[in-house]
Scaffold this motif. Structure first.
Motif, mmCIF file in Angstrom:
data_model
loop_
_atom_site.group_PDB
_atom_site.id
_atom_site.type_symbol
_atom_site.label_atom_id
_atom_site.label_comp_id
_atom_site.label_asym_id
_atom_site.label_seq_id
_atom_site.Cartn_x
_atom_site.Cartn_y
_atom_site.Cartn_z
ATOM 1 N N ALA A 325 -9.558 10.919 -10.566
ATOM 2 C CA ALA A 325 -8.695 11.995 -11.743
ATOM 3 C C ALA A 325 -7.761 12.143 -10.758
ATOM 4 N N LEU A 326 -8.244 11.990 -9.508
ATOM 5 C CA LEU A 326 -7.403 12.740 -8.167
ATOM 6 C C LEU A 326 -5.999 11.150 -8.112
ATOM 7 N N GLY A 327 -6.248 10.110 -8.477
ATOM 8 C CA GLY A 327 -4.889 9.807 -8.836
ATOM 9 C C GLY A 327 -3.907 9.972 -9.701
ATOM 10 N N GLU A 328 -4.494 9.694 -10.944
ATOM 11 C CA GLU A 328 -3.412 10.083 -12.020
ATOM 12 C C GLU A 328 -3.198 11.977 -12.034
ATOM 13 N N LYS A 329 -3.839 13.015 -10.753
ATOM 14 C CA LYS A 329 -3.084 13.922 -10.495
ATOM 15 C C LYS A 329 -1.625 13.663 -9.476
ATOM 16 N N LEU A 330 -2.085 12.456 -8.297
ATOM 17 C CA LEU A 330 -0.970 11.981 -7.403
ATOM 18 C C LEU A 330 -0.164 11.734 -8.228
ATOM 19 N N GLY A 331 -0.343 10.041 -8.845
ATOM 20 C CA GLY A 331 0.446 9.638 -9.629
ATOM 21 C C GLY A 331 1.296 10.711 -10.555
ATOM 22 N N LYS A 332 1.188 11.579 -11.088
ATOM 23 C CA LYS A 332 2.056 12.973 -11.708
ATOM 24 C C LYS A 332 3.463 13.273 -10.490
ATOM 25 N N ARG A 333 2.412 13.437 -9.314
ATOM 26 C CA ARG A 333 3.401 14.197 -8.390
ATOM 27 C C ARG A 333 4.194 13.362 -8.145
ATOM 28 N N PHE A 334 3.843 12.392 -7.838
ATOM 29 C CA PHE A 334 4.998 11.264 -7.304
ATOM 30 C C PHE A 334 5.919 10.486 -9.139
ATOM 31 N N GLU A 335 5.462 10.804 -9.496
ATOM 32 C CA GLU A 335 6.901 10.822 -10.165
ATOM 33 C C GLU A 335 8.132 12.121 -10.610
ATOM 34 N N LYS A 336 6.847 13.378 -10.312
ATOM 35 C CA LYS A 336 8.457 14.126 -10.013
ATOM 36 C C LYS A 336 9.864 14.425 -9.246
ATOM 37 N N TRP A 337 8.492 13.770 -7.744
ATOM 38 C CA TRP A 337 9.149 13.296 -6.929
ATOM 39 C C TRP A 337 9.866 12.411 -6.767
ATOM 40 N N GLN A 338 9.814 11.390 -7.137
ATOM 41 C CA GLN A 338 11.078 10.512 -7.460
ATOM 42 C C GLN A 338 12.026 10.651 -8.405
ATOM 43 N N LYS A 339 12.015 11.783 -9.582
ATOM 44 C CA LYS A 339 12.926 12.481 -10.442
ATOM 45 C C LYS A 339 13.766 12.727 -9.252
ATOM 46 N N ALA A 340 13.117 14.031 -8.494
ATOM 47 C CA ALA A 340 14.004 14.645 -7.806
ATOM 48 C C ALA A 340 14.388 14.436 -6.320
ATOM 49 N N PHE A 341 14.004 13.468 -5.239
ATOM 50 C CA PHE A 341 14.141 13.135 -4.437
ATOM 51 C C PHE A 341 14.969 11.571 -4.632
ATOM 52 N N ASP A 342 16.415 11.322 -3.868
ATOM 53 C CA ASP A 342 16.696 10.108 -4.170
ATOM 54 C C ASP A 342 15.994 8.926 -2.526
ATOM 55 N N CYS A 343 15.145 9.821 -1.712
ATOM 56 C CA CYS A 343 14.333 9.263 -0.851
ATOM 57 C C CYS A 343 13.241 9.064 -1.073
ATOM 58 N N VAL A 344 13.286 9.114 -2.165
ATOM 59 C CA VAL A 344 11.245 8.967 -3.006
ATOM 60 C C VAL A 344 11.627 7.514 -3.558
ATOM 61 N N ASP A 345 10.308 6.931 -3.941
ATOM 62 C CA ASP A 345 10.602 5.698 -4.100
ATOM 63 C C ASP A 345 9.220 4.904 -4.388
ATOM 64 N N ASN A 346 8.509 4.032 -5.996
ATOM 65 C CA ASN A 346 7.906 3.491 -5.803
ATOM 66 C C ASN A 346 5.725 3.770 -5.783
ATOM 67 N N GLY A 347 6.450 5.149 -6.174
ATOM 68 C CA GLY A 347 5.029 6.150 -5.855
ATOM 69 C C GLY A 347 4.182 4.872 -6.454
ATOM 70 N N ARG A 348 3.083 4.942 -6.232
ATOM 71 C CA ARG A 348 1.741 3.496 -6.719
ATOM 72 C C ARG A 348 0.911 4.757 -6.604
ATOM 73 N N HIS A 349 -0.737 4.171 -7.388
ATOM 74 C CA HIS A 349 -1.868 4.391 -6.586
ATOM 75 C C HIS A 349 -2.706 3.710 -7.800
ATOM 76 N N LEU A 350 -4.104 3.499 -7.302
ATOM 77 C CA LEU A 350 -5.019 2.610 -7.465
ATOM 78 C C LEU A 350 -6.497 3.270 -6.834
ATOM 79 N N GLY A 351 -6.942 4.078 -8.305
ATOM 80 C CA GLY A 351 -7.456 5.664 -8.373
ATOM 81 C C GLY A 351 -6.663 6.312 -7.343
ATOM 82 N N ALA A 352 -7.449 6.568 -6.538
ATOM 83 C CA ALA A 352 -6.667 8.660 -5.272
ATOM 84 C C ALA A 352 -6.106 7.216 -3.696
ATOM 85 N N MET A 353 -6.257 5.727 -3.934
ATOM 86 C CA MET A 353 -5.056 4.965 -2.809
ATOM 87 C C MET A 353 -4.170 4.829 -3.306
#
Length: 430
Positions: A325-353
């Motif tokens: 569940a934590l990994g899913e929450k982080l993944g959603k925030r990463f998606e937001k950052w990747q759309k918002a910031f040109d410097c953020v890329d390749n958000g990824r998670h396996l579980g909470a890693m």
């Protein structure tokens, strides 16, 4: 003492190579929070580098450690064994996905577990060579420094490394290394450097840790298993950072269905107490002679009590589901950052890693290590411990406790976002 007073003592008495660059000193901690010597509240997204998957000072672990202190602190298990050691061995043999019946040896640290895994593999096969991978990290002892797939800062100043260690590429398509290319490189290493008849083992992390939190494809792990079987080599999986629930499974290798011959583990297995283990197929684990594995403090009674308590917490609090569940929450925030910031890329998670990469050019995946360092610094100034990693130093990894409260998680992620805005300007996209 204050942070300032402790920093003066650090400068005077702690070796430069061992001194933390951080200027705040932990005074107390609970779950995902730390208070420093000056009373400042800090959110912990580092977890002691992946040691605190169930948080700082979990009450059940604290209780177990205190109870053990009232009974036995140390006897050296090779001199006078005790129940904790054999109970931990029993539990680990039951939950660790190695081939056949498992046996266990306990050690003190991740590096020590890897050292012993190599010893066991050599004894079991009668061969000497070891193949490791680019970007891998296995420790700071001499053998493990030789095994690491990154030189600085671990081996820079320490002269020649032990021999019989060879390297193969790790599959990271994001950085231009496909699975096919990685397998071709591994097979080439067996042709050009590490003759299979002289090679004891292939050692790899199912998810690179210090190398950047890149998971190996299940098909790659299966191919490595087949290559080991073809040539009579052992497959050793390093789960020191990825194990004990970080990826939503007890061990990351479980995502692939592959059963290795040996697995090493440490970090979160005792929630902060020093202990590690090698778990492997009984015939391999029993290959060396009596008293050939061990040490004065290996599998200390107090650390064993902590391990047993951690395993109870996993069952009682459904930690694996929380990790997913934590990994899913982080993944959603990463998606937001990747759309918002040109410097953020390749958000990824396996579980909470979980991790993101910071780049100066998204199209070219150009690493920006300076921005990663600046982000960690700015986050610390705002009360958040954040870590970078990766071969290029541009990966931001997220190792907060799996048990972190939702409000603390959101507060920490908001600090990351605010820090990015301050460093690179307002988001490119609303």
């Amino acid at each position: 003492m204050t942070n300032a007073e402790l920093n003066e003592l650090k400068k005077r008495y702690v070796a430069n190579g061992a001194a933390s660059p951080a200027t705040q000193f932990a005074d107390r901690a609970e779950n995902a929070l730390i208070w420093d010597a000056d009373g400042n509240r800090i959110i912990d997204f580092a977890g002691g580098i992946g040691v605190l998957n169930i948080g700082h000072r979990h009450p059940k672990v604290v209780e177990a450690v205190k109870a053990q202190l009232d009974r036995v602190m140390h006897t050296c298990q090779t001199v006078m064994p005790y129940e904790g050691y054999v109970k931990v061995a029993e539990k680990l043999s039951q939950i660790t996905p190695v081939r056949g019946h498992a046996k266990v040896m306990l050690a003190n640290s991740g590096a020590e577990a890897l050292e012993n895994a190599v010893k066991i593999a050599r004894a079991a096969t009668g061969k000497s060579n070891v193949i490791c991978f680019d970007g891998g990290y296995h420790g700071r002892t001499f053998m493990t420094m030789a095994m690491n797939g990154k030189v600085a800062p671990y081996a820079t100043d320490f002269g020649p490394m032990p021999g019989n260690v060879f390297r193969a590429p790790y599959p990271v398509p994001y950085h231009g290394v496909s699975e096919d290319e990685a397998l071709r490189g591994l097979r080439m290493a067996l042709k050009t450097d590490a003759n299979p008849r002289d090679t004891a083992a292939i050692v790899l992390e199912p998810v690179l840790g210090e190398g950047g939190f890149y998971p190996a494809p299940a098909s790659f792990l299966k191919a490595v298993r087949e290559i080991c079987d073809e040539h009579g080599m052992l497959m050793i999986v390093d789960e020191v950072q990825s194990g004990f629930g970080r990826t939503g499974k007890m061990f990351a290798i479980e995502h692939s269905g592959v059963e290795p011959d040996l697995i090493t583990m440490a970090k979160s297995m005792a929630a902060g107490m020093p202990i590690s283990a090698v778990v492997g197929t009984d015939t391999h684990m029993d290959a060396s002679g009596g008293n050939s594995l061990g040490g004065t403090y290996t599998g200390s009674p107090v650390s064993c009590a902590a391990v047993l308590a951690v395993l109870e917490v996993f069952e009682e609090e459904n930690i694996l589901a929380k990790s997913q569940a934590l990994g899913e929450k982080l993944g959603k925030r990463f998606e937001k950052w990747q759309k918002a910031f040109d410097c953020v890329d390749n958000g990824r998670h396996l579980g909470a890693m979980a991790a993101i990469d910071l780049v100066s050019d998204k199209a070219k995946h150009t690493p920006d290590a300076d921005l990663a360092a600046a982000l960690c610094k700015r986050a610390r100034e705002k009360g958040l411990v954040l870590l970078s990693c990766g071969l290029w130093g541009n990966t931001i990894r997220f190792l907060m406790p799996v048990t972190i409260e939702d409000e603390v998680l959101e507060e920490g992620l908001d600090i990351v976002e605010a820090s990015l805005k301050e460093l690179v300007g307002q988001p490119a996209t609303a």
